[in-house]
Structures are given as structure tokens and as C-alpha cells.
Scaffold this motif. Structure first.
Motif, PDB file in Angstrom:
ATOM      1  N   ARG A 145      -5.562-120.676  89.869  1.00  0.00           N
ATOM      2  CA  ARG A 145      -5.019-121.909  90.442  1.00  0.00           C
ATOM      3  C   ARG A 145      -6.114-122.817  91.008  1.00  0.00           C
ATOM      4  N   GLY A 146      -7.069-122.240  91.737  1.00  0.00           N
ATOM      5  CA  GLY A 146      -8.124-123.047  92.334  1.00  0.00           C
ATOM      6  C   GLY A 146      -8.969-123.753  91.290  1.00  0.00           C
ATOM      7  N   ARG A 147      -9.354-123.017  90.245  1.00  0.00           N
ATOM      8  CA  ARG A 147     -10.162-123.620  89.180  1.00  0.00           C
ATOM      9  C   ARG A 147      -9.367-124.685  88.436  1.00  0.00           C
ATOM     10  N   PHE A 148      -8.069-124.404  88.245  1.00  0.00           N
ATOM     11  CA  PHE A 148      -7.231-125.391  87.566  1.00  0.00           C
ATOM     12  C   PHE A 148      -7.196-126.694  88.350  1.00  0.00           C
ATOM     13  N   LEU A 149      -6.952-126.614  89.650  1.00  0.00           N
ATOM     14  CA  LEU A 149      -6.869-127.819  90.469  1.00  0.00           C
ATOM     15  C   LEU A 149      -8.199-128.570  90.493  1.00  0.00           C
ATOM     16  N   LEU A 150      -9.300-127.817  90.543  1.00  0.00           N
ATOM     17  CA  LEU A 150     -10.619-128.451  90.555  1.00  0.00           C
ATOM     18  C   LEU A 150     -10.847-129.245  89.279  1.00  0.00           C
ATOM     19  N   TRP A 151     -10.674-128.586  88.134  1.00  0.00           N
ATOM     20  CA  TRP A 151     -10.964-129.254  86.868  1.00  0.00           C
ATOM     21  C   TRP A 151      -9.918-130.296  86.519  1.00  0.00           C
ATOM     22  N   ASP A 152      -8.688-130.096  86.971  1.00  0.00           N
ATOM     23  CA  ASP A 152      -7.673-131.108  86.719  1.00  0.00           C
ATOM     24  C   ASP A 152      -7.950-132.373  87.529  1.00  0.00           C
ATOM     25  N   THR A 153      -8.492-132.205  88.727  1.00  0.00           N
ATOM     26  CA  THR A 153      -8.890-133.373  89.520  1.00  0.00           C
ATOM     27  C   THR A 153     -10.004-134.136  88.815  1.00  0.00           C
ATOM     28  N   VAL A 154     -10.960-133.399  88.270  1.00  0.00           N
ATOM     29  CA  VAL A 154     -12.040-134.040  87.496  1.00  0.00           C
ATOM     30  C   VAL A 154     -11.459-134.774  86.292  1.00  0.00           C
ATOM     31  N   ALA A 155     -10.579-134.080  85.556  1.00  0.00           N
ATOM     32  CA  ALA A 155     -10.006-134.670  84.342  1.00  0.00           C
ATOM     33  C   ALA A 155      -9.152-135.895  84.657  1.00  0.00           C
ATOM     34  N   GLY A 156      -8.301-135.777  85.683  1.00  0.00           N
ATOM     35  CA  GLY A 156      -7.439-136.893  86.046  1.00  0.00           C
ATOM     36  C   GLY A 156      -8.219-138.101  86.519  1.00  0.00           C
ATOM     37  N   THR A 157      -9.303-137.852  87.255  1.00  0.00           N
ATOM     38  CA  THR A 157     -10.133-138.956  87.738  1.00  0.00           C
ATOM     39  C   THR A 157     -10.839-139.648  86.583  1.00  0.00           C
ATOM     40  N   ILE A 158     -11.355-138.865  85.635  1.00  0.00           N
ATOM     41  CA  ILE A 158     -12.009-139.456  84.462  1.00  0.00           C
ATOM     42  C   ILE A 158     -11.033-140.332  83.696  1.00  0.00           C
ATOM     43  N   TRP A 159      -9.817-139.807  83.465  1.00  0.00           N
ATOM     44  CA  TRP A 159      -8.811-140.574  82.719  1.00  0.00           C
ATOM     45  C   TRP A 159      -8.454-141.855  83.450  1.00  0.00           C
ATOM     46  N   ALA A 160      -8.190-141.762  84.745  1.00  0.00           N
ATOM     47  CA  ALA A 160      -7.772-142.942  85.508  1.00  0.00           C
ATOM     48  C   ALA A 160      -8.887-143.979  85.584  1.00  0.00           C
ATOM     49  N   VAL A 161     -10.110-143.533  85.839  1.00  0.00           N
ATOM     50  CA  VAL A 161     -11.243-144.465  85.907  1.00  0.00           C
ATOM     51  C   VAL A 161     -11.445-145.157  84.558  1.00  0.00           C
ATOM     52  N   ALA A 162     -11.309-144.406  83.471  1.00  0.00           N
ATOM     53  CA  ALA A 162     -11.485-144.999  82.141  1.00  0.00           C
ATOM     54  C   ALA A 162     -10.434-146.078  81.879  1.00  0.00           C
ATOM     55  N   CYS A 163      -9.166-145.774  82.155  1.00  0.00           N
ATOM     56  CA  CYS A 163      -8.091-146.745  81.903  1.00  0.00           C
ATOM     57  C   CYS A 163      -8.235-147.973  82.794  1.00  0.00           C
ATOM     58  N   VAL A 164      -8.485-147.742  84.078  1.00  0.00           N
ATOM     59  CA  VAL A 164      -8.615-148.853  85.018  1.00  0.00           C
ATOM     60  C   VAL A 164      -9.834-149.713  84.669  1.00  0.00           C
ATOM     61  N   SER A 165     -10.931-149.070  84.319  1.00  0.00           N
ATOM     62  CA  SER A 165     -12.147-149.816  83.988  1.00  0.00           C
ATOM     63  C   SER A 165     -11.962-150.655  82.731  1.00  0.00           C
ATOM     64  N   LEU A 166     -11.331-150.076  81.713  1.00  0.00           N
ATOM     65  CA  LEU A 166     -11.081-150.825  80.484  1.00  0.00           C
ATOM     66  C   LEU A 166     -10.251-152.066  80.763  1.00  0.00           C
ATOM     67  N   GLY A 167      -9.167-151.873  81.515  1.00  0.00           N
ATOM     68  CA  GLY A 167      -8.304-153.011  81.827  1.00  0.00           C
ATOM     69  C   GLY A 167      -9.004-154.054  82.681  1.00  0.00           C
ATOM     70  N   TYR A 168      -9.680-153.600  83.718  1.00  0.00           N
ATOM     71  CA  TYR A 168     -10.339-154.529  84.655  1.00  0.00           C
ATOM     72  C   TYR A 168     -11.453-155.311  83.965  1.00  0.00           C
ATOM     73  N   LEU A 169     -12.293-154.617  83.204  1.00  0.00           N
ATOM     74  CA  LEU A 169     -13.388-155.303  82.522  1.00  0.00           C
ATOM     75  C   LEU A 169     -12.862-156.255  81.452  1.00  0.00           C
ATOM     76  N   GLY A 170     -11.788-155.846  80.758  1.00  0.00           N
ATOM     77  CA  GLY A 170     -11.178-156.743  79.783  1.00  0.00           C
ATOM     78  C   GLY A 170     -10.608-157.978  80.444  1.00  0.00           C
ATOM     79  N   GLY A 171      -9.971-157.788  81.591  1.00  0.00           N
ATOM     80  CA  GLY A 171      -9.421-158.926  82.320  1.00  0.00           C
ATOM     81  C   GLY A 171     -10.491-159.859  82.839  1.00  0.00           C
TER      82      GLY A 171
END
Length: 212
Positions: A133-159
Motif C-alpha cells: 500500500r505504501g509503495r502504491f500511494l507513493l508511486w501513484d502520487t508521482v504518476a498522478g502529478t506527472i499526468w496532471a502537470v502534463a495536461c495543465v501545462s499543455l492547456g496553459y501553454l496552448g492558451g
């Protein structure tokens, strides 16, 4: 911009929508979470909403949805594979996620969300194989942050790049996101093809053994 759209973008409920869609995408793979976050981030480049609150809502939604799916996998136990494998495609994706989770858990947690239905299968598989569980939460936080930053950055820079024509910025951002997802799927397909193709020396040994 129409007044109702301006009011929607300025509403605090918008962040709840982002969170809900990012969470639901874990259970319903065709939920438009990527495109929604990108579109809202395009608007945030020139006005409300707050780009930072959009980012936080997206990360929170990913973590909530992934952890709920992980718990569902832990609770389902052996019956999970039977239910998700009712279709050939579902069985293929789940088998890939389970094998990969056992061997390369962090890599799967980070990359699988870019594979069609991969997020659902990998989170369920992580729970089913009792991934720590601990490793899952750690890596899922990394994965979720990467995904969110990528989507937000693409939209913001495009705008920002197309302030006078936000629709063009949206189309460009969505196109880049689709290209990245396609590249990941292509690399995975190529890797699977190479893995399934017998090496010449092994094929020769097999033929020799058959001849005997």
C-alpha cells in the motif's frame, strides 16, 4: 465569451467537476478527464479559473480514483480476473497489467494510464496482487502529478500561445496529448511483439528437439 461560460469558469464548482472527472476516469476509462483538464487550462491562461487550483483538483481526483480502484482490486480477490476477463480485450489488458505489476510495479503505475483502459486494469491488478500500500500511494502520487502537470501545462501553454484564438490553442494541446498517448501505445505494442517473437537461436533449438 458568453456570460454563462464566464460564470462557469469563475465558479468554485468547476474544481469539483475536475476532481470528479479525474476520479471517475479510474473506473470509466472513456471519461474525458484529459480533454476537460486541458480545455479548462486553456481558459485559465487568460483569466479564471486559477491554474493552480485546477492542478490541485486534478491531482486529488487521480489519487482518489486510483486508490478506490486499488481497494476494489484487493477486495475482489481471485474473482476479479474472471469478471474483467469476460472480453478478450479485457483479459489481455488485465493479464499485461498483472504480470507487469509483479515485475515492474512503479513503471506500470506511471505509464499504464496512457494505455487505453490501462489505468483501470493496472490499479485493479495492483490491489489483486497485494502490491504494498505504501509503495502504491507513493508511486501513484508521482504518476498522478506527472499526468496532471502534463495536461495543465499543455492547456496553459496552448492558451498563452494563442491568446487571440483559444480554440486553436485547445486543438493544438489536444493534438499533442493524443500524439503522446499514441506513441506510448505504439511502444508498448512493439515491445509486446518483440517479446512474443521467438529468437532465432531458440527457434533452432526447438526444431532440433522436435527432430529428435
Amino acid at each position: 465569451m458568453p456570460e454563462f461560460l464566464q460564470a462557469l469558469l469563475a465558479s468554485p464548482w468547476l474544481y469539483a467537476v475536475v476532481l470528479a472527472l479525474a476520479a471517475l476516469d479510474a473506473f470509466l476509462p472513456f471519461t474525458p478527464s484529459d480533454s476537460t483538464v486541458i480545455a479548462i487550462s486553456v481558459a485559465a491562461a487568460t483569466g479564471p479559473p486559477s491554474i493552480w487550483l485546477v492542478l490541485l483538483a486534478a491531482v486529488a481526483g487521480v489519487l482518489l480514483g486510483d486508490y478506490a480502484t486499488y481497494l476494489a482490486g484487493r477486495g475482489a480477490g481471485p474473482g476479479l480476473e474472471r469478471r474483467i476477463s469476460r472480453s478478450a480485450k479485457g483479459k489481455q489488458v488485465y493479464d499485461w497489467a498483472r504480470r507487469s505489476m509483479e515485475r515492474r510495479g512503479p513503471w506500470v503505475i506511471v505509464v499504464a494510464r496512457y494505455v487505453p483502459a490501462g489505468r483501470l486494469a493496472s490499479m485493479l491488478a495492483a490491489g489483486a496482487v497485494r502490491y504494498p500500500r505504501g509503495r502504491f500511494l507513493l508511486w501513484d502520487t508521482v504518476a498522478g502529478t506527472i499526468w496532471a502537470v502534463a495536461c495543465v501545462s499543455l492547456g496553459y501553454l496552448g492558451g498563452r500561445a494563442f491568446e487571440q484564438n483559444p480554440l486553436l490553442g485547445l486543438v493544438l494541446a489536444l493534438g499533442i496529448a493524443a500524439a503522446v498517448a499514441g506513441a506510448v501505445a505504439g511502444v508498448r505494442a512493439l515491445s509486446r511483439r518483440r517479446r512474443d517473437t521467438p529468437r532465432p537461436e531458440l527457434a533452432g533449438l526447438s526444431e532440433a528437439g522436435t527432430a529428435r
